[in-house]
Write a protein that holds these residues in place. Structure first.
Motif, PDB file in Angstrom:
ATOM      1  N   ASN A 200       0.596  -0.683   0.145  1.00 17.79           N
ATOM      2  CA  ASN A 200      -0.040   0.060   0.165  1.00 17.79           C
ATOM      3  C   ASN A 200       0.259   1.278   0.036  1.00 17.79           C
ATOM      4  OD1 ASN A 200      -1.869  -1.557   0.810  1.00 17.79           O
ATOM      5  ND2 ASN A 200      -2.237  -1.603   2.684  1.00 17.79           N
ATOM      6  N   VAL A 201       1.911   0.923   0.584  1.00 19.26           N
ATOM      7  CA  VAL A 201       2.832   2.678   1.075  1.00 19.26           C
ATOM      8  C   VAL A 201       3.215   2.859  -0.749  1.00 19.26           C
ATOM      9  CG1 VAL A 201       4.770   3.256   2.096  1.00 19.26           C
ATOM     10  CG2 VAL A 201       2.517   2.726   3.470  1.00 19.26           C
ATOM     11  N   GLY A 202       3.664   1.434  -0.628  1.00 19.01           N
ATOM     12  CA  GLY A 202       4.770   1.709  -2.358  1.00 19.01           C
ATOM     13  C   GLY A 202       3.877   2.149  -3.779  1.00 19.01           C
ATOM     14  N   GLY A 203       2.516   2.126  -3.581  1.00 16.89           N
ATOM     15  CA  GLY A 203       1.830   2.257  -4.617  1.00 16.89           C
ATOM     16  C   GLY A 203       1.443   4.373  -3.770  1.00 16.89           C
ATOM     17  N   ASP A 204       1.025   4.987  -2.640  1.00 19.82           N
ATOM     18  CA  ASP A 204       1.704   6.188  -2.409  1.00 19.82           C
ATOM     19  C   ASP A 204       2.682   6.395  -3.287  1.00 19.82           C
ATOM     20  OD1 ASP A 204      -0.691   5.743  -1.332  1.00 19.82           O
ATOM     21  OD2 ASP A 204      -0.448   5.528   1.479  1.00 19.82           O
ATOM     22  N   TYR A 205       3.763   6.314  -2.900  1.00 19.05           N
ATOM     23  CA  TYR A 205       4.978   6.499  -3.282  1.00 19.05           C
ATOM     24  C   TYR A 205       4.990   6.789  -5.209  1.00 19.05           C
ATOM     25  CZ  TYR A 205       7.138   7.008   1.284  1.00 19.05           C
ATOM     26  OH  TYR A 205       7.866   7.710   2.895  1.00 19.05           O
ATOM     27  N   LEU A 206       4.072   5.674  -5.160  1.00 17.95           N
ATOM     28  CA  LEU A 206       3.777   6.077  -7.367  1.00 17.95           C
ATOM     29  C   LEU A 206       3.489   7.093  -7.198  1.00 17.95           C
ATOM     30  CD1 LEU A 206       4.645   4.615  -8.910  1.00 17.95           C
ATOM     31  CD2 LEU A 206       2.765   3.266  -9.238  1.00 17.95           C
ATOM     32  N   LYS A 207       2.008   7.135  -6.667  1.00 18.37           N
ATOM     33  CA  LYS A 207       1.704   8.405  -6.855  1.00 18.37           C
ATOM     34  C   LYS A 207       2.231   9.692  -6.519  1.00 18.37           C
ATOM     35  CE  LYS A 207      -2.657   6.135  -4.857  1.00 18.37           C
ATOM     36  NZ  LYS A 207      -3.521   5.730  -4.296  1.00 18.37           N
ATOM     37  N   MET A 208       3.080   9.517  -5.353  1.00 22.98           N
ATOM     38  CA  MET A 208       3.731  11.131  -5.569  1.00 22.98           C
ATOM     39  C   MET A 208       4.991  11.426  -6.879  1.00 22.98           C
ATOM     40  SD  MET A 208       3.491  11.854  -1.331  1.00 22.98           S
ATOM     41  CE  MET A 208       4.488   9.497  -0.585  1.00 22.98           C
ATOM     42  N   ARG A 209       5.311  10.171  -7.066  1.00 29.09           N
ATOM     43  CA  ARG A 209       6.354   9.525  -8.382  1.00 29.09           C
ATOM     44  C   ARG A 209       8.018   9.383  -7.424  1.00 29.09           C
ATOM     45  NH1 ARG A 209       3.988  13.821 -12.697  1.00 29.09           N
ATOM     46  NH2 ARG A 209       2.242  13.155 -13.272  1.00 29.09           N
ATOM     47  N   ASP A 210       7.997   9.641  -6.395  1.00 32.13           N
ATOM     48  CA  ASP A 210       8.731   9.504  -5.421  1.00 32.13           C
ATOM     49  C   ASP A 210       9.280   7.525  -5.817  1.00 32.13           C
ATOM     50  OD1 ASP A 210      11.110   7.781  -3.168  1.00 32.13           O
ATOM     51  OD2 ASP A 210       9.992   9.022  -2.307  1.00 32.13           O
ATOM     52  N   TYR A 211       9.809   7.389  -6.600  1.00 33.49           N
ATOM     53  CA  TYR A 211      10.412   6.358  -7.794  1.00 33.49           C
ATOM     54  C   TYR A 211      11.365   5.100  -6.729  1.00 33.49           C
ATOM     55  CZ  TYR A 211       8.060   8.177 -10.930  1.00 33.49           C
ATOM     56  OH  TYR A 211       6.772   8.542 -11.671  1.00 33.49           O
ATOM     57  N   ALA A 212      12.135   5.751  -6.037  1.00 33.48           N
ATOM     58  CA  ALA A 212      12.833   4.780  -5.330  1.00 33.48           C
ATOM     59  C   ALA A 212      12.714   4.002  -4.290  1.00 33.48           C
ATOM     60  CB  ALA A 212      14.949   5.956  -4.372  1.00 33.48           C
ATOM     61  N   GLN A 213      11.628   5.408  -3.464  1.00 30.94           N
ATOM     62  CA  GLN A 213      10.890   4.441  -2.375  1.00 30.94           C
ATOM     63  C   GLN A 213       9.412   3.803  -2.324  1.00 30.94           C
ATOM     64  OE1 GLN A 213      10.844   4.684   1.167  1.00 30.94           O
ATOM     65  NE2 GLN A 213      12.199   6.971   1.853  1.00 30.94           N
ATOM     66  N   ALA A 214       9.015   3.606  -3.375  1.00 29.94           N
ATOM     67  CA  ALA A 214       8.642   3.110  -4.186  1.00 29.94           C
ATOM     68  C   ALA A 214       8.594   2.010  -4.926  1.00 29.94           C
ATOM     69  CB  ALA A 214       7.348   3.321  -5.508  1.00 29.94           C
ATOM     70  N   LEU A 215       9.750   1.425  -4.844  1.00 29.57           N
ATOM     71  CA  LEU A 215      10.592   0.006  -5.376  1.00 29.57           C
ATOM     72  C   LEU A 215      11.151  -0.057  -4.304  1.00 29.57           C
ATOM     73  CD1 LEU A 215      11.258  -1.537  -7.634  1.00 29.57           C
ATOM     74  CD2 LEU A 215      13.627   0.017  -7.776  1.00 29.57           C
ATOM     75  N   SER A 216      11.447   0.508  -2.814  1.00 31.18           N
ATOM     76  CA  SER A 216      12.212  -0.184  -2.066  1.00 31.18           C
ATOM     77  C   SER A 216      10.315  -1.045  -0.938  1.00 31.18           C
ATOM     78  CB  SER A 216      12.686   1.032  -1.224  1.00 31.18           C
ATOM     79  OG  SER A 216      12.572  -0.192   0.422  1.00 31.18           O
ATOM     80  N   HIS A 217       9.607  -0.448  -1.086  1.00 32.99           N
ATOM     81  CA  HIS A 217       8.449  -0.810  -0.588  1.00 32.99           C
ATOM     82  C   HIS A 217       7.752  -1.859  -1.002  1.00 32.99           C
ATOM     83  CE1 HIS A 217       7.779   1.271   3.427  1.00 32.99           C
ATOM     84  NE2 HIS A 217       8.473   2.276   2.606  1.00 32.99           N
ATOM     85  N   TYR A 218       7.501  -1.781  -2.482  1.00 33.78           N
ATOM     86  CA  TYR A 218       7.400  -3.488  -3.161  1.00 33.78           C
ATOM     87  C   TYR A 218       7.953  -4.289  -2.590  1.00 33.78           C
ATOM     88  CZ  TYR A 218       3.548  -0.329  -5.526  1.00 33.78           C
ATOM     89  OH  TYR A 218       2.614   0.002  -5.853  1.00 33.78           O
ATOM     90  N   THR A 219       9.679  -4.336  -3.331  1.00 32.63           N
ATOM     91  CA  THR A 219      10.956  -5.380  -3.140  1.00 32.63           C
ATOM     92  C   THR A 219      10.203  -6.069  -1.474  1.00 32.63           C
ATOM     93  OG1 THR A 219      11.458  -3.833  -4.231  1.00 32.63           O
ATOM     94  CG2 THR A 219      13.217  -5.701  -3.334  1.00 32.63           C
ATOM     95  N   GLN A 220      10.247  -4.887  -0.603  1.00 31.85           N
ATOM     96  CA  GLN A 220       9.883  -5.444   0.804  1.00 31.85           C
ATOM     97  C   GLN A 220       8.650  -6.638   0.735  1.00 31.85           C
ATOM     98  OE1 GLN A 220      11.056  -2.913   3.981  1.00 31.85           O
ATOM     99  NE2 GLN A 220      11.205  -1.502   2.520  1.00 31.85           N
ATOM    100  N   CYS A 221       7.696  -5.620  -0.052  1.00 31.25           N
ATOM    101  CA  CYS A 221       6.551  -7.044  -0.108  1.00 31.25           C
ATOM    102  C   CYS A 221       6.592  -8.459  -0.797  1.00 31.25           C
ATOM    103  CB  CYS A 221       5.626  -5.547  -0.935  1.00 31.25           C
ATOM    104  SG  CYS A 221       3.731  -6.989  -1.095  1.00 31.25           S
ATOM    105  N   ALA A 222       7.354  -8.534  -2.028  1.00 29.21           N
ATOM    106  CA  ALA A 222       7.604  -9.254  -2.498  1.00 29.21           C
ATOM    107  C   ALA A 222       8.014 -10.119  -1.698  1.00 29.21           C
ATOM    108  CB  ALA A 222       8.017  -9.248  -3.715  1.00 29.21           C
ATOM    109  N   LYS A 223       9.017 -10.038  -1.036  1.00 32.53           N
ATOM    110  CA  LYS A 223      10.114 -10.422  -0.255  1.00 32.53           C
ATOM    111  C   LYS A 223       9.514 -11.355   1.152  1.00 32.53           C
ATOM    112  CE  LYS A 223      14.603  -7.922  -0.656  1.00 32.53           C
ATOM    113  NZ  LYS A 223      15.464  -8.132  -0.004  1.00 32.53           N
ATOM    114  N   LEU A 224       8.116 -10.539   1.239  1.00 36.09           N
ATOM    115  CA  LEU A 224       7.737 -11.339   2.686  1.00 36.09           C
ATOM    116  C   LEU A 224       6.452 -12.304   2.283  1.00 36.09           C
ATOM    117  CD1 LEU A 224       7.114  -7.999   4.986  1.00 36.09           C
ATOM    118  CD2 LEU A 224       8.222 -10.489   5.352  1.00 36.09           C
TER     119      LEU A 224
END
Length: 217
Positions: free
Chosen positions: A48-72
């Motif tokens: 969810n937070v990755g999606g919020d950062y994506l909306k804000m175009r903060d791609y580094a943070q978005a990628l970090s959160h989506y990657t952590q989601c994927a690992k879990l």
């Protein structure tokens, strides 16, 4: 879980600063909980937070959160892994790396098909079509959209219909079928309103207004 609900509520309404406050509280409340159920909640919170950062175009943070989601999710709930891959694909699209975006779209579709979730398959296919349209591969996009329509009807959710009519509108606009495109964009707008998703609603207004102008309306 109340914090997660709050995060989703404000995220859908585009109030991202408030959504982030709820996300911070949710992460804090779950940080020491090693139970499987808690780890799955953390995974979805990262999504969810990755999606919020994506909306804000903060791609580094978005990628970090989506990657952590994927690992879990790989560890605790692989049947829903397609959502994380789909998020990563959207980040790479925003970063103007279409090959990486397509790579993760294909991984998302494969993961959805492996576990047989029709809703997930429909969403991943529709998001893949978004990428094809952005890459101006209109013939491929149209063929996939036609093929996926029966599944969209079967799934029958506001979100999948929104994506379907959004994609269809862009294809019709490219074909200079402006009145048909307007009808399609309006249907997408109506589905966004029915689900009370302010972000979807705002995102469809730009192509709708541009097409109205092209149609002399």
């Amino acid at each position: 879980s109340g914090y997660i609900v709050g995060q989703l509520y404000y995220s859908d309404r585009g109030e991202l600063e408030q959504a982030m406050r709820y996300a911070d509280s949710a992460f804090a409340s779950l940080k020491d909980d090693t139970a499987k159920r808690a780890q799955i909640r953390i995974a979805y919170l990262h999504n969810n937070v990755g999606g919020d950062y994506l909306k804000m175009r903060d791609y580094a943070q978005a990628l970090s959160h989506y990657t952590q989601c994927a690992k879990l999710l790989e560890r605790y709930q692989p049947e829903n892994l397609s959502a994380a891959y789909d998020g990563i694909a959207m980040v790479y699209e925003g970063m103007l790396q279409p090959k990486k975006a397509i790579e993760y779209n294909e991984k998302a579709i494969a993961a959805a098909e492996k576990y047989g979730s029709k809703n997930a398959i429909a969403k991943r296919q529709l998001n893949y079509i978004v990428k094809l349209i952005n890459m101006e591969k209109f013939d491929l996009a149209e063929a996939r959209l036609t093929k996926i329509q029966p599944l969209v009807k079967e799934v029958n959710t506001s979100f999948t219909w929104f994506l379907f009519y959004q994609n269809k509108g862009h294809l019709l606009r490219h074909q200079k079928e402006y009145n048909a495109a307007i009808t399609s964009f309006i249907k997408a707008k109506d589905y966004a309103q029915s689900s009370d998703d302010k972000y979807q609603y705002l995102s469809i207004l730009d192509p709708l207004c541009k097409t109205l102008m092209q149609a002399g309306q």
